[in-house]
Design a protein around this motif. Structure first.
Motif, PDB file in Angstrom:
ATOM      1  N   UNK A 153     -52.292  55.813  63.247  1.00 22.37           N
ATOM      2  CA  UNK A 153     -53.140  55.344  62.153  1.00 22.37           C
ATOM      3  C   UNK A 153     -53.621  53.962  62.580  1.00 22.37           C
ATOM      4  N   UNK A 154     -54.898  53.886  62.984  1.00 20.57           N
ATOM      5  CA  UNK A 154     -55.389  52.687  63.674  1.00 20.57           C
ATOM      6  C   UNK A 154     -55.735  51.523  62.757  1.00 20.57           C
ATOM      7  N   UNK A 155     -55.932  51.786  61.466  1.00 19.51           N
ATOM      8  CA  UNK A 155     -56.262  50.727  60.495  1.00 19.51           C
ATOM      9  C   UNK A 155     -55.468  51.048  59.224  1.00 19.51           C
ATOM     10  N   UNK A 156     -54.203  50.708  59.219  1.00 21.90           N
ATOM     11  CA  UNK A 156     -53.251  51.297  58.274  1.00 21.90           C
ATOM     12  C   UNK A 156     -53.456  50.889  56.816  1.00 21.90           C
ATOM     13  N   UNK A 157     -53.763  49.624  56.546  1.00 24.12           N
ATOM     14  CA  UNK A 157     -53.872  49.201  55.148  1.00 24.12           C
ATOM     15  C   UNK A 157     -52.548  49.380  54.423  1.00 24.12           C
ATOM     16  N   UNK A 158     -52.552  50.153  53.341  1.00 29.97           N
ATOM     17  CA  UNK A 158     -51.311  50.406  52.603  1.00 29.97           C
ATOM     18  C   UNK A 158     -50.423  51.428  53.289  1.00 29.97           C
ATOM     19  N   UNK A 159     -50.960  52.117  54.297  1.00 27.74           N
ATOM     20  CA  UNK A 159     -50.172  53.134  54.985  1.00 27.74           C
ATOM     21  C   UNK A 159     -50.235  54.507  54.347  1.00 27.74           C
ATOM     22  N   UNK A 160     -51.193  54.725  53.426  1.00 33.10           N
ATOM     23  CA  UNK A 160     -51.306  56.037  52.780  1.00 33.10           C
ATOM     24  C   UNK A 160     -51.497  57.141  53.811  1.00 33.10           C
ATOM     25  N   UNK A 161     -52.411  56.944  54.765  1.00 36.57           N
ATOM     26  CA  UNK A 161     -52.663  57.981  55.761  1.00 36.57           C
ATOM     27  C   UNK A 161     -51.469  58.154  56.691  1.00 36.57           C
ATOM     28  N   UNK A 162     -50.826  57.055  57.035  1.00 36.26           N
ATOM     29  CA  UNK A 162     -49.649  57.142  57.907  1.00 36.26           C
ATOM     30  C   UNK A 162     -48.526  57.925  57.242  1.00 36.26           C
ATOM     31  N   UNK A 163     -48.323  57.705  55.934  1.00 35.19           N
ATOM     32  CA  UNK A 163     -47.252  58.427  55.248  1.00 35.19           C
ATOM     33  C   UNK A 163     -47.587  59.903  55.114  1.00 35.19           C
ATOM     34  N   UNK A 164     -48.858  60.235  54.903  1.00 33.24           N
ATOM     35  CA  UNK A 164     -49.241  61.645  54.870  1.00 33.24           C
ATOM     36  C   UNK A 164     -49.034  62.286  56.240  1.00 33.24           C
ATOM     37  N   UNK A 165     -49.428  61.576  57.295  1.00 31.03           N
ATOM     38  CA  UNK A 165     -49.285  62.108  58.646  1.00 31.03           C
ATOM     39  C   UNK A 165     -47.818  62.284  59.022  1.00 31.03           C
ATOM     40  N   UNK A 166     -46.968  61.366  58.569  1.00 35.12           N
ATOM     41  CA  UNK A 166     -45.540  61.425  58.920  1.00 35.12           C
ATOM     42  C   UNK A 166     -44.830  62.624  58.303  1.00 35.12           C
ATOM     43  N   UNK A 182     -50.791  40.937  58.402  1.00 34.89           N
ATOM     44  CA  UNK A 182     -49.335  40.933  58.226  1.00 34.89           C
ATOM     45  C   UNK A 182     -48.947  41.638  56.926  1.00 34.89           C
ATOM     46  N   UNK A 183     -49.681  41.355  55.851  1.00 33.69           N
ATOM     47  CA  UNK A 183     -49.345  41.969  54.565  1.00 33.69           C
ATOM     48  C   UNK A 183     -49.537  43.484  54.609  1.00 33.69           C
ATOM     49  N   UNK A 184     -50.578  43.936  55.294  1.00 32.43           N
ATOM     50  CA  UNK A 184     -50.795  45.370  55.412  1.00 32.43           C
ATOM     51  C   UNK A 184     -49.673  46.028  56.220  1.00 32.43           C
ATOM     52  N   UNK A 185     -49.255  45.375  57.299  1.00 31.30           N
ATOM     53  CA  UNK A 185     -48.167  45.925  58.102  1.00 31.30           C
ATOM     54  C   UNK A 185     -46.878  46.043  57.287  1.00 31.30           C
ATOM     55  N   UNK A 186     -46.573  45.007  56.510  1.00 36.67           N
ATOM     56  CA  UNK A 186     -45.379  45.051  55.661  1.00 36.67           C
ATOM     57  C   UNK A 186     -45.504  46.145  54.610  1.00 36.67           C
ATOM     58  N   UNK A 187     -46.696  46.261  54.009  1.00 37.07           N
ATOM     59  CA  UNK A 187     -46.924  47.274  52.989  1.00 37.07           C
ATOM     60  C   UNK A 187     -46.744  48.673  53.563  1.00 37.07           C
ATOM     61  N   UNK A 188     -47.302  48.923  54.739  1.00 33.87           N
ATOM     62  CA  UNK A 188     -47.163  50.230  55.379  1.00 33.87           C
ATOM     63  C   UNK A 188     -45.703  50.535  55.684  1.00 33.87           C
ATOM     64  N   UNK A 189     -45.004  49.553  56.227  1.00 32.88           N
ATOM     65  CA  UNK A 189     -43.582  49.754  56.551  1.00 32.88           C
ATOM     66  C   UNK A 189     -42.797  50.120  55.293  1.00 32.88           C
ATOM     67  N   UNK A 190     -43.054  49.397  54.204  1.00 31.81           N
ATOM     68  CA  UNK A 190     -42.287  49.637  52.983  1.00 31.81           C
ATOM     69  C   UNK A 190     -42.625  50.991  52.365  1.00 31.81           C
ATOM     70  N   UNK A 191     -43.892  51.383  52.360  1.00 32.40           N
ATOM     71  CA  UNK A 191     -44.263  52.674  51.785  1.00 32.40           C
ATOM     72  C   UNK A 191     -43.679  53.835  52.584  1.00 32.40           C
ATOM     73  N   UNK A 192     -43.565  53.666  53.899  1.00 37.36           N
ATOM     74  CA  UNK A 192     -42.890  54.696  54.689  1.00 37.36           C
ATOM     75  C   UNK A 192     -41.394  54.725  54.431  1.00 37.36           C
ATOM     76  N   UNK A 193     -40.795  53.549  54.369  1.00 37.32           N
ATOM     77  CA  UNK A 193     -39.338  53.459  54.183  1.00 37.32           C
ATOM     78  C   UNK A 193     -38.906  54.037  52.849  1.00 37.32           C
TER      79      UNK A 193
END
Length: 237
Positions: free
Chosen positions: A57-70, A84-95
């Motif tokens: 997921x090349x432009x993660x933002x909140x990580x919605x697409x990354x969590x769907x893909x995972x 930095x905030x987007x990276x933290x948000x993506x990490x937390x939404x996956x976790x």
């Protein structure tokens, strides 16, 4: 830093019927997923994996697409964002969903040349802005230079090196920022590229705020207040 919970499944801007995740956390300043994310999510859902996949997921933002893909069987997901905030948000939404996502605060240009992926997802910045405007803060999520291609052009140029054998890329963008230009650049890199989804929506707040610029630049017709969102698929064959 305070965290807010957005019930995206009930968000009034979601078109179609794809069930986007509810309760996605979003740090202040992180781009709120909108109709472009929903359209790309629908296309992802129709893309059947042939086996375990390495997904970017090349432009993660909140990580919605990354969590769907995972959630795809055997998926190994990497999520990138320069914020930095987007990276933290993506990490937390996956976790919080128990998903394994490798999150990096980086741009796709910083990826090692030896890394290749079976599926690359991209919702890059693509909104045209006045020349000389500095994309800072939240605006980094959408401002993309006078023609809207400051992120699209590097993405298309680097797509061949990002894709493994039989790999594929899915990009969502506005027609305002040049669909033919994206197709041409992808094909110039030896990829088979085509449009696989389209949806017309009314302008959101960002586009409405700069209609004078868009009209004067000839990017939209006078009085136009709608844009077409497009998902492009590019395959390495």
């Amino acid at each position: 830093m305070a965290v807010t919970a957005d019930q995206f499944a009930a968000h009034p801007t979601w078109p179609g019927s794809f069930p986007l995740p509810s309760g996605v956390l979003r740090l202040p300043g992180v781009y709120r997923p909108q109709a472009d994310t929903a359209l790309l999510a629908e296309v992802i859902a129709t893309t059947t994996p042939s086996g375990p996949e390495r997904i970017l997921d090349a432009f993660a933002g909140t990580g919605v697409l990354a969590t769907l893909a995972a959630q795809r069987p055997g998926a190994e997901v990497t999520a990138l964002d320069v914020s930095r905030r987007a990276a933290v948000t993506t990490w937390w939404n996956g976790r919080r969903r128990g998903l394994s996502i490798q999150v990096r605060r980086a741009s796709l240009l910083e990826l090692d040349a030896t890394e290749a992926f079976d599926l690359v997802l991209a919702n890059p910045p693509y909104v045209p802005c006045a020349r000389g405007s500095a994309a800072t803060g939240r605006r980094r999520a959408w401002d993309a230079g006078p023609d809207g291609r400051s992120a699209l052009d590097p993405l298309c140029a680097n797509a061949p090196r990002l894709l493994a054998s039989q790999g594929r890329l899915l990009i969502v963008q506005s027609a305002v920022s040049g669909v033919d230009a994206s197709l041409a650049r992808l094909r110039a890199g030896g990829l088979v590229a085509r449009v696989v989804a389209r949806r017309t929506i009314t302008f959101g707040p960002v586009m409405r705020s700069r209609v004078d610029f868009l009209e004067e630049a000839g990017l939209i017709a006078r009085g136009c207040r709608e844009e077409e969102l497009v998902v492009i698929r590019a395959d390495r064959t």
